[in-house]
Design a protein around this motif. Structure first.
Motif, mmCIF file in Angstrom:
data_model
loop_
_atom_site.group_PDB
_atom_site.id
_atom_site.type_symbol
_atom_site.label_atom_id
_atom_site.label_comp_id
_atom_site.label_asym_id
_atom_site.label_seq_id
_atom_site.Cartn_x
_atom_site.Cartn_y
_atom_site.Cartn_z
ATOM 1 N N ASN A 46 -1.155 -12.459 -5.523
ATOM 2 C CA ASN A 46 -1.199 -11.181 -6.419
ATOM 3 C C ASN A 46 -1.713 -9.928 -6.236
ATOM 4 O O ASN A 46 -1.660 -8.797 -6.560
ATOM 5 C CB ASN A 46 -1.195 -11.515 -8.097
ATOM 6 C CG ASN A 46 0.307 -12.196 -8.339
ATOM 7 O OD1 ASN A 46 1.221 -11.610 -8.790
ATOM 8 N ND2 ASN A 46 0.099 -13.567 -8.768
ATOM 9 N N ILE A 53 0.990 -6.333 -2.396
ATOM 10 C CA ILE A 53 1.576 -6.645 -3.652
ATOM 11 C C ILE A 53 1.086 -6.025 -4.566
ATOM 12 O O ILE A 53 1.361 -5.218 -5.538
ATOM 13 C CB ILE A 53 1.497 -8.239 -3.754
ATOM 14 C CG1 ILE A 53 2.516 -8.672 -2.827
ATOM 15 C CG2 ILE A 53 2.142 -8.370 -5.366
ATOM 16 C CD1 ILE A 53 2.429 -10.496 -2.835
ATOM 17 N N ARG A 87 -0.324 -6.345 -7.689
ATOM 18 C CA ARG A 87 -0.161 -6.511 -8.906
ATOM 19 C C ARG A 87 -1.196 -6.129 -9.933
ATOM 20 O O ARG A 87 -1.111 -5.707 -10.853
ATOM 21 C CB ARG A 87 0.366 -7.946 -9.216
ATOM 22 C CG ARG A 87 0.993 -8.073 -10.493
ATOM 23 C CD ARG A 87 1.744 -9.269 -11.024
ATOM 24 N NE ARG A 87 2.784 -9.796 -9.998
ATOM 25 C CZ ARG A 87 3.956 -9.232 -10.070
ATOM 26 N NH1 ARG A 87 4.329 -8.546 -11.157
ATOM 27 N NH2 ARG A 87 4.891 -9.740 -9.185
ATOM 28 N N LYS A 117 2.911 -12.014 -14.107
ATOM 29 C CA LYS A 117 4.139 -11.146 -13.901
ATOM 30 C C LYS A 117 4.392 -10.263 -15.115
ATOM 31 O O LYS A 117 4.741 -9.028 -15.090
ATOM 32 C CB LYS A 117 5.371 -11.992 -13.523
ATOM 33 C CG LYS A 117 5.236 -12.560 -12.213
ATOM 34 C CD LYS A 117 6.616 -13.115 -11.788
ATOM 35 C CE LYS A 117 7.785 -12.269 -11.874
ATOM 36 N NZ LYS A 117 9.322 -13.090 -11.675
ATOM 37 N N THR A 136 3.861 -3.508 -9.273
ATOM 38 C CA THR A 136 3.158 -3.903 -8.130
ATOM 39 C C THR A 136 2.692 -2.388 -7.362
ATOM 40 O O THR A 136 3.752 -1.364 -7.832
ATOM 41 C CB THR A 136 3.773 -4.831 -7.193
ATOM 42 O OG1 THR A 136 5.120 -4.022 -6.561
ATOM 43 C CG2 THR A 136 4.419 -5.860 -8.088
#
Length: 219
Positions: free
Chosen positions: A20, A25, A27, A209, A215
């Motif tokens: 992540n 990505i 995140r 998530k 992201t």
């Protein structure tokens, strides 16, 4: 991670964090993962109780708990030793997440209710809230200290309710109690395809998530 030994959750959780935080990505920011290997989790993750009569209702023998009730010392270790050490030695800020499942989920819940400001984000998975005959749930409103960091986040997850309906109900009850507090950002995740023994990995992935929805490409 209180269950953070190499033979516990350290390797697979660091994999999720690394995934992540890769730059394509992104995140959430690159993170320091702190795994604490267990010495005696039944001792360190449980709080003091008057007696152990309740454990037999959960299918355990009292002999399974030769020592217990030292969570206050464990939490003091977090507060007075571990967190100050990390922030002094490494490039760490005050954004802190704690992740715990089962008895470690019980510990996370105790910290949330009694020492809320120690962490910004709580990922509590299949917590053993039956400890003390579910007294944390009974006392949650009176225990909860509204000394919250801004936007404190709580993610609660439970596996298939058919495996243990009481644990599911207690996790759901905790969510409902916390949902009443507007200063908390609270989520509940039911994972019917997982068991108590398998829920950790998928629940942490789902938590990241849900808690960090953007992201690098969706900002």
């Amino acid at each position: 991670m209180p269950d953070g030994g190499i033979e516990e959750d350290f390797i697979h959780i660091t994999g999720i964090v690394r995934f992540n935080t890769q730059p394509w990505i992104a995140r959430f920011p690159k993170s320091i993962v702190v795994g604490i290997e267990n010495v005696n989790r039944r001792r360190d993750f449980t709080f003091q109780v008057a007696n152990l009569d309740f454990v037999e209702k959960m299918g355990f023998s009292k002999e399974n708990f030769p020592s217990y009730g030292e969570s206050a010392n464990y939490i003091a270790f977090f507060e007075k030793e571990l967190l100050p050490y990390i922030e002094k030695k490494y490039k760490a800020n005050t954004n802190r997440t704690i992740i715990g499942e089962s008895l470690a989920g019980l510990l996370c819940t105790e910290i949330l209710l009694e020492k809320t400001s120690l962490f910004n984000t709580y990922i509590i998975i299949s917590p053993s809230l039956w400890w003390g005959d579910a007294i944390l749930l009974k006392q949650a409103d009176s225990l909860f200290k509204m000394q919250l960091n801004p936007h404190t986040k709580v993610f609660i997850a439970a596996p298939n309710k058919k495996e243990d309906l009481s644990m599911y109900n207690q996790a759901r009850a905790l969510y409902k109690l916390l949902k009443k507090h507007p200063r908390l950002i609270t989520h509940f995740d039911y994972l019917p395809d997982e068991l108590h023994s398998t829920v950790m990995h998928q629940a942490v992935y789902n938590a990241f998530k849900r808690l960090y929805t953007k992201t690098v490409y969706s900002k």
